[in-house]
Design a protein around this motif. Sequence first.
Motif, PDB file in Angstrom:
ATOM      1  N   THR A   8       0.853  -1.184   0.000  1.00 23.29           N
ATOM      2  CA  THR A   8       0.000   0.000   0.000  1.00 23.29           C
ATOM      3  C   THR A   8       0.886   1.230   0.000  1.00 23.29           C
ATOM      4  OG1 THR A   8      -1.746  -1.153   1.176  1.00 23.29           O
ATOM      5  CG2 THR A   8      -1.788   1.245   1.254  1.00 23.29           C
ATOM      6  N   TYR A  39      -5.042   9.789  -1.363  1.00 25.20           N
ATOM      7  CA  TYR A  39      -5.414   8.411  -1.656  1.00 25.20           C
ATOM      8  C   TYR A  39      -4.300   7.424  -1.326  1.00 25.20           C
ATOM      9  CZ  TYR A  39      -2.584   8.572  -5.910  1.00 25.20           C
ATOM     10  OH  TYR A  39      -1.532   8.681  -6.790  1.00 25.20           O
ATOM     11  N   GLU A  78      -7.031   1.970  -6.297  1.00 25.59           N
ATOM     12  CA  GLU A  78      -6.817   3.115  -5.420  1.00 25.59           C
ATOM     13  C   GLU A  78      -8.024   3.271  -4.513  1.00 25.59           C
ATOM     14  OE1 GLU A  78      -6.050   6.491  -7.906  1.00 25.59           O
ATOM     15  OE2 GLU A  78      -4.054   5.777  -8.426  1.00 25.59           O
ATOM     16  N   SER A  79      -7.788   3.846  -3.340  1.00 22.53           N
ATOM     17  CA  SER A  79      -8.876   4.134  -2.414  1.00 22.53           C
ATOM     18  C   SER A  79      -8.569   5.456  -1.715  1.00 22.53           C
ATOM     19  CB  SER A  79      -9.034   3.004  -1.395  1.00 22.53           C
ATOM     20  OG  SER A  79      -7.895   2.930  -0.557  1.00 22.53           O
ATOM     21  N   GLN A  96      -7.973   6.951   4.360  1.00 18.91           N
ATOM     22  CA  GLN A  96      -8.862   6.895   5.517  1.00 18.91           C
ATOM     23  C   GLN A  96      -8.047   6.582   6.751  1.00 18.91           C
ATOM     24  OE1 GLN A  96     -11.913   4.037   4.642  1.00 18.91           O
ATOM     25  NE2 GLN A  96     -12.763   5.266   3.009  1.00 18.91           N
ATOM     26  N   THR A 101      -7.924   2.872   8.697  1.00 20.68           N
ATOM     27  CA  THR A 101      -7.396   1.642   8.111  1.00 20.68           C
ATOM     28  C   THR A 101      -6.096   1.243   8.801  1.00 20.68           C
ATOM     29  OG1 THR A 101      -6.170   2.846   6.418  1.00 20.68           O
ATOM     30  CG2 THR A 101      -8.417   2.149   5.856  1.00 20.68           C
TER      31      THR A 101
END
Length: 152
Positions: A23, A31, A48-49, A52, A55
């Motif tokens: 990651t 992101y 992609e996210s 946050q 996590t």
Amino acid sequence: MGGEVSILKMIRTTLGSDLSSITRVDLKAGYFSHLVDTGASPTAEKFESPFQETTCCAAVVSSEEPLIITGLELNDCIPQWSMMKAEGLRAYLGVPIYVNDRIVGALEAICREPRVWSETDLEHIMKFAVLVESLMPDEEIEVRVPKLKLVN
């Protein structure tokens, strides 16, 4: 990307995890980019996210230390692990990835069942992190990570 995928497969085999992930974080753009190997296909999935704070990879990046979760219970009310709970994952081992002494992400091994990670498991994933770091370009962008406030 071929070398990174091979390392992810070695992590899954060596540690016996259900999935492994590299990651990368880009806080300026807000992101994470993920490269995940589940063993379900010959290639790893890339996606992609949004960044946050809840996590596990964000906790590794923020603390700049390994994170070990041995048996998250699905009824645990721990907001920072909500993503793991949503995916039905119970055990996590993650270590920071550095380039030029700057943190750029996390290397992770994740299991669907509870798992007691050994000191040897931690040593292995840390060695794999060094391999991943050797594949990354030297001109990585500096990442400034805010300290997260994790709720117990």
